[in-house]
Design a protein around this motif. Structure first.
Motif, PDB file in Angstrom:
ATOM      1  N   ALA A  63      82.483  18.883  84.369  1.00 19.81           N
ATOM      2  CA  ALA A  63      83.937  18.770  84.231  1.00 19.81           C
ATOM      3  C   ALA A  63      84.329  17.874  83.065  1.00 19.81           C
ATOM      4  CB  ALA A  63      84.546  18.251  85.531  1.00 19.81           C
ATOM      5  N   VAL A  64      83.585  16.798  82.851  1.00 17.76           N
ATOM      6  CA  VAL A  64      83.879  15.918  81.718  1.00 17.76           C
ATOM      7  C   VAL A  64      83.734  16.680  80.403  1.00 17.76           C
ATOM      8  CG1 VAL A  64      83.050  13.901  80.424  1.00 17.76           C
ATOM      9  CG2 VAL A  64      83.309  13.774  82.901  1.00 17.76           C
ATOM     10  N   CYS A  65      82.706  17.515  80.307  1.00 19.51           N
ATOM     11  CA  CYS A  65      82.454  18.260  79.072  1.00 19.51           C
ATOM     12  C   CYS A  65      83.494  19.346  78.823  1.00 19.51           C
ATOM     13  CB  CYS A  65      81.062  18.886  79.112  1.00 19.51           C
ATOM     14  SG  CYS A  65      79.721  17.700  79.279  1.00 19.51           S
ATOM     15  N   LEU A  66      84.001  19.960  79.891  1.00 21.89           N
ATOM     16  CA  LEU A  66      84.948  21.060  79.745  1.00 21.89           C
ATOM     17  C   LEU A  66      86.409  20.606  79.771  1.00 21.89           C
ATOM     18  CD1 LEU A  66      83.357  23.881  81.958  1.00 21.89           C
ATOM     19  CD2 LEU A  66      82.937  23.299  79.569  1.00 21.89           C
ATOM     20  N   ASP A  67      86.628  19.332  79.977  1.00 17.96           N
ATOM     21  CA  ASP A  67      87.992  18.821  80.041  1.00 17.96           C
ATOM     22  C   ASP A  67      88.668  18.945  78.669  1.00 17.96           C
ATOM     23  OD1 ASP A  67      90.082  16.426  79.912  1.00 17.96           O
ATOM     24  OD2 ASP A  67      89.671  16.802  82.026  1.00 17.96           O
ATOM     25  N   PRO A  68      89.959  19.274  78.633  1.00 17.72           N
ATOM     26  CA  PRO A  68      90.667  19.357  77.349  1.00 17.72           C
ATOM     27  C   PRO A  68      90.560  18.085  76.505  1.00 17.72           C
ATOM     28  CG  PRO A  68      92.006  20.303  79.096  1.00 17.72           C
ATOM     29  CD  PRO A  68      90.824  19.681  79.768  1.00 17.72           C
ATOM     30  N   ARG A  69      90.378  16.949  77.161  1.00 19.29           N
ATOM     31  CA  ARG A  69      90.259  15.704  76.404  1.00 19.29           C
ATOM     32  C   ARG A  69      88.951  15.620  75.614  1.00 19.29           C
ATOM     33  NH1 ARG A  69      91.778  12.159  81.606  1.00 19.29           N
ATOM     34  NH2 ARG A  69      90.748  14.010  82.515  1.00 19.29           N
ATOM     35  N   ALA A  70      87.981  16.510  75.936  1.00 19.51           N
ATOM     36  CA  ALA A  70      86.726  16.553  75.183  1.00 19.51           C
ATOM     37  C   ALA A  70      86.777  17.559  74.037  1.00 19.51           C
ATOM     38  CB  ALA A  70      85.564  16.886  76.113  1.00 19.51           C
ATOM     39  N   GLU A  71      87.876  18.277  73.893  1.00 21.04           N
ATOM     40  CA  GLU A  71      88.018  19.224  72.800  1.00 21.04           C
ATOM     41  C   GLU A  71      88.258  18.490  71.483  1.00 21.04           C
ATOM     42  OE1 GLU A  71      91.050  21.964  74.026  1.00 21.04           O
ATOM     43  OE2 GLU A  71      89.811  22.817  75.639  1.00 21.04           O
ATOM     44  N   PRO A  72      88.112  19.180  70.352  1.00 25.47           N
ATOM     45  CA  PRO A  72      88.127  18.499  69.049  1.00 25.47           C
ATOM     46  C   PRO A  72      89.275  17.537  68.799  1.00 25.47           C
ATOM     47  CG  PRO A  72      87.384  20.742  68.770  1.00 25.47           C
ATOM     48  CD  PRO A  72      87.747  20.599  70.218  1.00 25.47           C
ATOM     49  N   GLU A  73      90.442  17.813  69.298  1.00 23.00           N
ATOM     50  CA  GLU A  73      91.567  16.905  69.059  1.00 23.00           C
ATOM     51  C   GLU A  73      91.762  15.905  70.198  1.00 23.00           C
ATOM     52  OE1 GLU A  73      92.949  16.937  66.120  1.00 23.00           O
ATOM     53  OE2 GLU A  73      91.655  18.627  65.626  1.00 23.00           O
ATOM     54  N   GLY A  74      90.896  15.933  71.183  1.00 25.40           N
ATOM     55  CA  GLY A  74      91.076  15.083  72.353  1.00 25.40           C
ATOM     56  C   GLY A  74      90.445  13.708  72.197  1.00 25.40           C
ATOM     57  N   PRO A  75      90.880  12.743  73.021  1.00 28.37           N
ATOM     58  CA  PRO A  75      90.392  11.367  72.907  1.00 28.37           C
ATOM     59  C   PRO A  75      88.939  11.181  73.314  1.00 28.37           C
ATOM     60  CG  PRO A  75      91.798  11.605  74.845  1.00 28.37           C
ATOM     61  CD  PRO A  75      91.913  12.884  74.070  1.00 28.37           C
ATOM     62  N   TRP A  76      88.357  12.138  74.051  1.00 31.86           N
ATOM     63  CA  TRP A  76      86.962  12.013  74.481  1.00 31.86           C
ATOM     64  C   TRP A  76      85.989  12.712  73.535  1.00 31.86           C
ATOM     65  CZ3 TRP A  76      87.200  13.522  80.413  1.00 31.86           C
ATOM     66  CH2 TRP A  76      88.013  12.598  81.091  1.00 31.86           C
TER      67      TRP A  76
END
Length: 256
Positions: A63-76
């Motif tokens: 879930a951490v990897c697929l979260d939108p926050r892990a996408e290129p513009e996200g904080p993760w």
């Protein structure tokens, strides 16, 4: 979901390495080692069941990897991307009471399965782990085997190696690796619809221990491509830093 592409790209190579080379870290700078922390909620009373706890850890890791926050513009993104491109180490710890409540403030995702809770965190450098995490115990989180029910339909199964005993902390890390590899392989095979379907069920999976015959049947050996095409299976091959020998296949993820 391109953040997991590096896993699919090197999976075949990793499976073909000689066992003694899988934990070669001679050139690794200890200050640059990255890991994903996983915290398992293990209260004294009631204690969670082992299988739901592992299923929660497996889902939270992905879930951490697929979260939108892990996408290129996200904080993760920068932290998750740097980790995925290296060794996908995970460190499992246990917490209860106030310590469990405290770690909820750190960036990550908590998953609950049948009352069992696990939280996976944004990976980072081990030497920079927040004290609220590093003070938690790694050992002492063992739970007895339980008897899970039937495998739900259209659910990926994470088969634990029936010949390799693992503590619940070790197993939690391994099933987390398994869901990531499975998602990466699905993406590489152009099965984005199946990944979408999986996310709609909160990345639910089933952790089970197969018979020796079942394990042998789906084991990819040195031919992971054939294992995927024939049995829809990917394997976690451990580096052997803790508990198991280098090169041991600890979990096989299968979605037939």
């Amino acid at each position: 979901m391109t953040i997991l592409d590096p896993l699919a790209a090197r999976y075949v190579t990793w499976m073909s390495l000689p066992a003694h080379t899988t934990n070669d870290t001679a050139d690794e700078d200890p200050t640059e080692v990255r890991a994903m922390p996983i915290v398992l909620r293990v209260e004294r009373d009631p204690a969670p069941l082992r299988t739901p706890l592992l299923e929660a850890a497996a889902a939270a890791s992905l879930a951490v990897c697929l979260d939108p926050r892990a996408e290129p513009e996200g904080p993760w993104h920068s932290e998750v991307d740097a980790w995925v491109r290296g060794r996908i180490r995970k460190v499992s710890r246990r917490a209860r009471g106030a310590h469990w409540a405290a770690v909820q403030e750190l960036p990550g995702i908590t998953v609950t399965v049948d009352g069992a809770e696990a939280r996976a965190f944004v990976p980072g450098k081990v030497v920079e782990a927040p004290k609220v995490l590093s003070r938690l115990q790694i050992s002492g989180s063992e739970l007895p085997d339980d008897t899970p029910g039937p495998i739900p339909t259209d659910t990926p199964v994470l088969w634990l190696n029936p010949t390799v005993p693992m503590t619940v902390g070790k197993a939690a890390a391994q099933v987390g690796h398994a869901t990531m590899l499975l998602a990466a392989q699905l993406h590489a095979s152009g099965e984005q619809d199946r990944i979408k379907q999986w996310t709609e069920t909160d990345l639910r999976c089933a952790v089970r221990t197969p018979s020796a015959d079942q394990w042998t049947k789906v084991h990819p050996g040195t031919d992971p491509k054939s294992a995927w095409e024939t049995h829809r299976a990917v394997a976690v091959r451990d580096a052997g830093f803790t508990e198991v020998a280098p090169g041991t296949v600890t979990v096989i993820a299968q979605w037939a």
